[in-house]
Design a protein around this motif. Structure first.
Motif, PDB file in Angstrom:
ATOM      1  N   UNK A  39     -19.778  92.440  60.807  1.00  0.00           N
ATOM      2  CA  UNK A  39     -20.713  93.172  61.623  1.00  0.00           C
ATOM      3  C   UNK A  39     -20.077  94.447  62.141  1.00  0.00           C
ATOM      4  N   UNK A  40     -20.903  95.465  62.342  1.00  0.00           N
ATOM      5  CA  UNK A  40     -20.436  96.734  62.907  1.00  0.00           C
ATOM      6  C   UNK A  40     -21.316  97.082  64.087  1.00  0.00           C
TER       7      UNK A  40
ATOM      8  N   UNK B 296     -25.161  96.626  63.087  1.00  0.00           N
ATOM      9  CA  UNK B 296     -25.640  96.404  61.738  1.00  0.00           C
ATOM     10  C   UNK B 296     -24.579  95.590  60.998  1.00  0.00           C
ATOM     11  N   UNK B 297     -24.856  95.300  59.744  1.00  0.00           N
ATOM     12  CA  UNK B 297     -23.885  94.613  58.904  1.00  0.00           C
ATOM     13  C   UNK B 297     -23.623  95.452  57.671  1.00  0.00           C
ATOM     14  N   UNK B 298     -22.399  95.362  57.133  1.00  0.00           N
ATOM     15  CA  UNK B 298     -22.109  96.082  55.902  1.00  0.00           C
ATOM     16  C   UNK B 298     -23.028  95.630  54.782  1.00  0.00           C
ATOM     17  N   UNK B 299     -23.443  94.350  54.808  1.00  0.00           N
ATOM     18  CA  UNK B 299     -24.309  93.838  53.748  1.00  0.00           C
ATOM     19  C   UNK B 299     -25.739  94.326  53.890  1.00  0.00           C
ATOM     20  N   UNK B 300     -26.054  94.946  55.015  1.00  0.00           N
ATOM     21  CA  UNK B 300     -27.379  95.526  55.181  1.00  0.00           C
ATOM     22  C   UNK B 300     -28.444  94.545  55.593  1.00  0.00           C
ATOM     23  N   UNK B 301     -29.630  95.045  55.837  1.00  0.00           N
ATOM     24  CA  UNK B 301     -30.775  94.201  56.123  1.00  0.00           C
ATOM     25  C   UNK B 301     -30.969  93.865  57.575  1.00  0.00           C
ATOM     26  N   UNK B 302     -29.935  94.018  58.383  1.00  0.00           N
ATOM     27  CA  UNK B 302     -30.051  93.649  59.792  1.00  0.00           C
ATOM     28  C   UNK B 302     -29.606  94.805  60.668  1.00  0.00           C
TER      29      UNK B 302
ATOM     30  N   UNK C 275     -15.895  88.110  62.007  1.00  0.00           N
ATOM     31  CA  UNK C 275     -16.526  86.807  61.798  1.00  0.00           C
ATOM     32  C   UNK C 275     -17.977  86.940  61.369  1.00  0.00           C
ATOM     33  N   UNK C 276     -18.576  88.093  61.596  1.00  0.00           N
ATOM     34  CA  UNK C 276     -19.950  88.301  61.176  1.00  0.00           C
ATOM     35  C   UNK C 276     -20.951  87.399  61.860  1.00  0.00           C
ATOM     36  N   UNK C 277     -20.696  87.038  63.097  1.00  0.00           N
ATOM     37  CA  UNK C 277     -21.616  86.153  63.822  1.00  0.00           C
ATOM     38  C   UNK C 277     -22.705  87.002  64.464  1.00  0.00           C
ATOM     39  N   UNK C 278     -23.760  87.157  63.758  1.00  0.00           N
ATOM     40  CA  UNK C 278     -24.839  88.068  64.148  1.00  0.00           C
ATOM     41  C   UNK C 278     -25.447  87.702  65.496  1.00  0.00           C
ATOM     42  N   UNK C 279     -25.494  86.423  65.826  1.00  0.00           N
ATOM     43  CA  UNK C 279     -26.091  85.986  67.093  1.00  0.00           C
ATOM     44  C   UNK C 279     -25.366  86.590  68.293  1.00  0.00           C
ATOM     45  N   UNK C 280     -24.098  86.917  68.128  1.00  0.00           N
ATOM     46  CA  UNK C 280     -23.305  87.449  69.235  1.00  0.00           C
ATOM     47  C   UNK C 280     -23.101  88.954  69.143  1.00  0.00           C
ATOM     48  N   UNK C 281     -23.923  89.631  68.387  1.00  0.00           N
ATOM     49  CA  UNK C 281     -23.699  91.037  68.074  1.00  0.00           C
ATOM     50  C   UNK C 281     -23.695  91.929  69.315  1.00  0.00           C
TER      51      UNK C 281
ATOM     52  N   UNK D 131     -19.392  92.575  73.484  1.00  0.00           N
ATOM     53  CA  UNK D 131     -18.165  93.240  73.030  1.00  0.00           C
ATOM     54  C   UNK D 131     -17.052  92.258  72.697  1.00  0.00           C
ATOM     55  N   UNK D 132     -17.096  91.074  73.301  1.00  0.00           N
ATOM     56  CA  UNK D 132     -16.064  90.069  73.018  1.00  0.00           C
ATOM     57  C   UNK D 132     -16.114  89.572  71.578  1.00  0.00           C
ATOM     58  N   UNK D 133     -17.238  89.807  70.893  1.00  0.00           N
ATOM     59  CA  UNK D 133     -17.385  89.347  69.523  1.00  0.00           C
ATOM     60  C   UNK D 133     -16.578  90.206  68.546  1.00  0.00           C
ATOM     61  N   UNK D 134     -16.225  91.410  68.955  1.00  0.00           N
ATOM     62  CA  UNK D 134     -15.637  92.389  68.047  1.00  0.00           C
ATOM     63  C   UNK D 134     -14.113  92.379  68.122  1.00  0.00           C
ATOM     64  N   UNK D 135     -13.512  92.484  66.946  1.00  0.00           N
ATOM     65  CA  UNK D 135     -12.064  92.359  66.834  1.00  0.00           C
ATOM     66  C   UNK D 135     -11.344  93.694  66.742  1.00  0.00           C
TER      67      UNK D 135
END
Length: 126
Positions: free
Chosen positions: A33-34, A51-57, A101-107, A110-114
């Motif tokens: 996730x980004x 968003x995600x690198x894989x797109x769609x979200x 981790x790509x956990x979209x639910x926590x997007x 800020x704690x979700x980001x590494x």
């Protein structure tokens, strides 16, 4: 390890536009996730868009929905934040961040980001 470098900040009048870019290097997987966050003086770090690198979200904070657009250029490993109809309250340092981790639910947390970039200043004058 992922390295992130933001660019595109600056000074703009209210109603104007800016386009921020976040160039990513290192080991990046499509499910990462980004996110974009911002930090204004005297305020807590605030979620802006994701968003995600894989797109769609994609996801946006209510305060920027309809004015900001997040997009990806996978070929260049770059994420953009197009900011239109800027307001003085958009003034902040803007950071991009990567979530391995790509956990979209926590997007929105800020704690979700590494990994974080160094930030770029956006100043909107009234």
């Amino acid at each position: 390890q992922v390295q992130l470098v933001e660019s595109g900040g600056g000074l703009v009048q209210a109603g104007g536009s800016l386009r921020l870019s976040c160039a990513a290097s290192g080991r990046i997987w499509s499910y990462y996730g980004m996110g974009w966050f911002r930090l204004a003086p005297g305020k807590e770090r605030e979620f802006v868009a994701a968003t995600r690198w894989s797109g769609g979200s994609t996801d946006y904070a209510d305060s920027v929905k309809g004015r900001f657009t997040i997009s990806r250029d996978n070929a260049k490993n770059t994420v953009h934040l197009q900011m239109n109809s800027l307001k003085p309250e958009d003034t902040a340092v803007y950071y991009c961040a990567s979530d391995r981790l790509g956990e979209w639910d926590n997007r929105r947390s800020p704690n979700q980001y590494n990994y974080w970039g160094q930030g770029t200043q956006v100043t909107v004058s009234s």
